[in-house]
Design an enzyme around this catalytic site. Structure first.
Site, mmCIF file in Angstrom:
data_model
loop_
_atom_site.group_PDB
_atom_site.id
_atom_site.type_symbol
_atom_site.label_atom_id
_atom_site.label_comp_id
_atom_site.label_asym_id
_atom_site.label_seq_id
_atom_site.Cartn_x
_atom_site.Cartn_y
_atom_site.Cartn_z
ATOM 1 N N GLU A 1 -2.035 -4.877 23.582
ATOM 2 C CA GLU A 1 -2.879 -4.065 22.705
ATOM 3 C C GLU A 1 -3.532 -4.927 21.630
ATOM 4 O O GLU A 1 -4.709 -4.736 21.288
ATOM 5 C CB GLU A 1 -2.031 -2.966 22.057
ATOM 6 C CG GLU A 1 -1.503 -1.932 23.050
ATOM 7 C CD GLU A 1 -0.514 -0.967 22.411
ATOM 8 O OE1 GLU A 1 -0.540 -0.848 21.170
ATOM 9 O OE2 GLU A 1 0.287 -0.341 23.137
ATOM 10 N N TYR B 1 8.127 -3.581 25.768
ATOM 11 C CA TYR B 1 7.557 -3.088 24.521
ATOM 12 C C TYR B 1 6.816 -4.189 23.754
ATOM 13 O O TYR B 1 5.669 -3.978 23.323
ATOM 14 C CB TYR B 1 8.659 -2.474 23.665
ATOM 15 C CG TYR B 1 8.140 -1.607 22.546
ATOM 16 C CD1 TYR B 1 7.582 -0.358 22.813
ATOM 17 C CD2 TYR B 1 8.197 -2.039 21.221
ATOM 18 C CE1 TYR B 1 7.093 0.427 21.795
ATOM 19 C CE2 TYR B 1 7.715 -1.251 20.197
ATOM 20 C CZ TYR B 1 7.165 -0.017 20.486
ATOM 21 O OH TYR B 1 6.674 0.765 19.472
#
Length: 338
Positions: free
Chosen positions: A269, A262
């Protein structure tokens, strides 16, 4: 049995002929002080006495701590029957959902389709990485941050090869918000919205989908790879949960794999957004000029800078939510006090 009594070591035995039939296999339990033998009646009814012979054997004595007379036995049986009736009444008050099986079938199919989609993405990218990854090797900025060596030839057309399936899976993921909104699943609404709409879909459709210059960058490979690995365990877990099956290794993977993936996915991103800011500045795409005396223009690169802050806040919110879930499913179980 052999034991030590008043007359020293001897072989002791006894025989009881019960009044009515009993279960052939009694339950024996040995303690430091005694041997407990529990004999179960074949039929639960009241006996006038314990043995067939009217006179009680000399070695047999009642245990008054467990003694029940006929009225006590009737009361106990009556309480059990009342408890059973009350339970049936409570169950009958709960409204039955006529669409229960339809909802369950929909959730199973949804999770199965998503699992197959992300499995295709993961397998395709893995094959490309280890088999088709030929050519010159160079280290990029993102690779230095993560400690990986990029095979640029295999990364170059990741988006063009995988994007159609990723578009499909991430568009379908919008149903998770609807499922949470109408109560099909118990997952909270806000984490789903943050992850699906303001997280992955923003990067996929707005950043990568509109900028051709970003589609050939190696960071795309890492984004897609981290997303797919995470979903390989999440969707099968939900699919099995729909039919009441819990596989402990899968449960552990579902609530553990996200811990490294995660943050790495969020970092990928963020790198993608940072790399896109100069391109949006040059092209002026999505920048909005407002008709006012000051000619104020809302620059999209500025919006992306704000989004970067929101991205890390969203990661913190989801990380906290997932940690609570992990603690709930994998933490020590609390024993109920009787």
């Amino acid at each position: 049995a052999q034991g030590h009594g008043a007359k020293g070591d001897n072989i002791y035995e006894f025989e009881i002929e019960f009044l009515e039939p009993v279960e052939p296999k009694p339950v024996c339990r040995m303690t430091q002080r005694q041997l407990n033998i529990t004999v179960q009646k074949k039929e639960s009814n009241w006996w006038e006495r314990l043995t067939k012979q009217e006179k009680r054997p000399l070695f047999l004595a009642p245990d008054f701590d467990r003694w029940l007379d006929e009225s006590d036995a009737e009361m106990e049986l009556k309480e059990k029957e009342e408890e059973k009736i009350n339970k049936m009444k409570i169950e009958s008050r709960v409204p039955k959902d006529p669409f229960k099986h339809l909802k369950k079938g929909y959730l199973i199919m949804y999770n199965l389709v998503q699992f197959l989609g992300f499995s295709w993405i993961f397998v395709n990218m893995t094959v490309r990485l280890f088999i088709l990854g030929k050519g010159n090797m160079e280290i990029h900025l993102f690779s230095k941050m993560l400690g990986f060596l990029c095979l640029t030839d295999s990364f170059y057309d990741t988006f063009h090869t995988i994007s159609d399936m990723m578009y499909f899976c991430q568009t379908l993921a919008l149903m998770e918000i609807m499922n949470s909104l109408i109560g099909l699943v118990r997952s909270p609404l806000i984490p789903s919205v943050v992850q699906v709409v303001f997280g992955r879909n923003f990067v996929l459709f707005v950043i990568l989908g509109t900028l051709e210059e970003m589609q050939s960058k190696p960071v795309v490979f890492f984004i897609f790879y981290f997303w797919s690995i995470t979903e390989l365990f999440r969707y099968p877990y939900y699919m099995l949960s729909c039919i009441g099956i819990e596989w402990k290794p899968l449960t552990w993977l579902r609530y553990t794999v996200w811990i490294p993936l995660y943050p790495l996915g969020g970092l990928a991103e963020a790198v993608c957004i940072v790399q896109s800011i100069p391109i949006f500045s040059e092209t002026g795409k999505f920048s909005l000029g407002l008709p006012n005396p000051l000619n104020v223009t809302i620059q999209f690169p500025f919006v992306l800078q704000i989004y970067l802050i929101a991205l890390f806040l969203g990661i913190f919110v989801n990380f906290r939510h997932l940690y609570k879930q992990r603690k709930h499913h994998l933490g020590p179980k609390k024993r109920k006090m009787k």
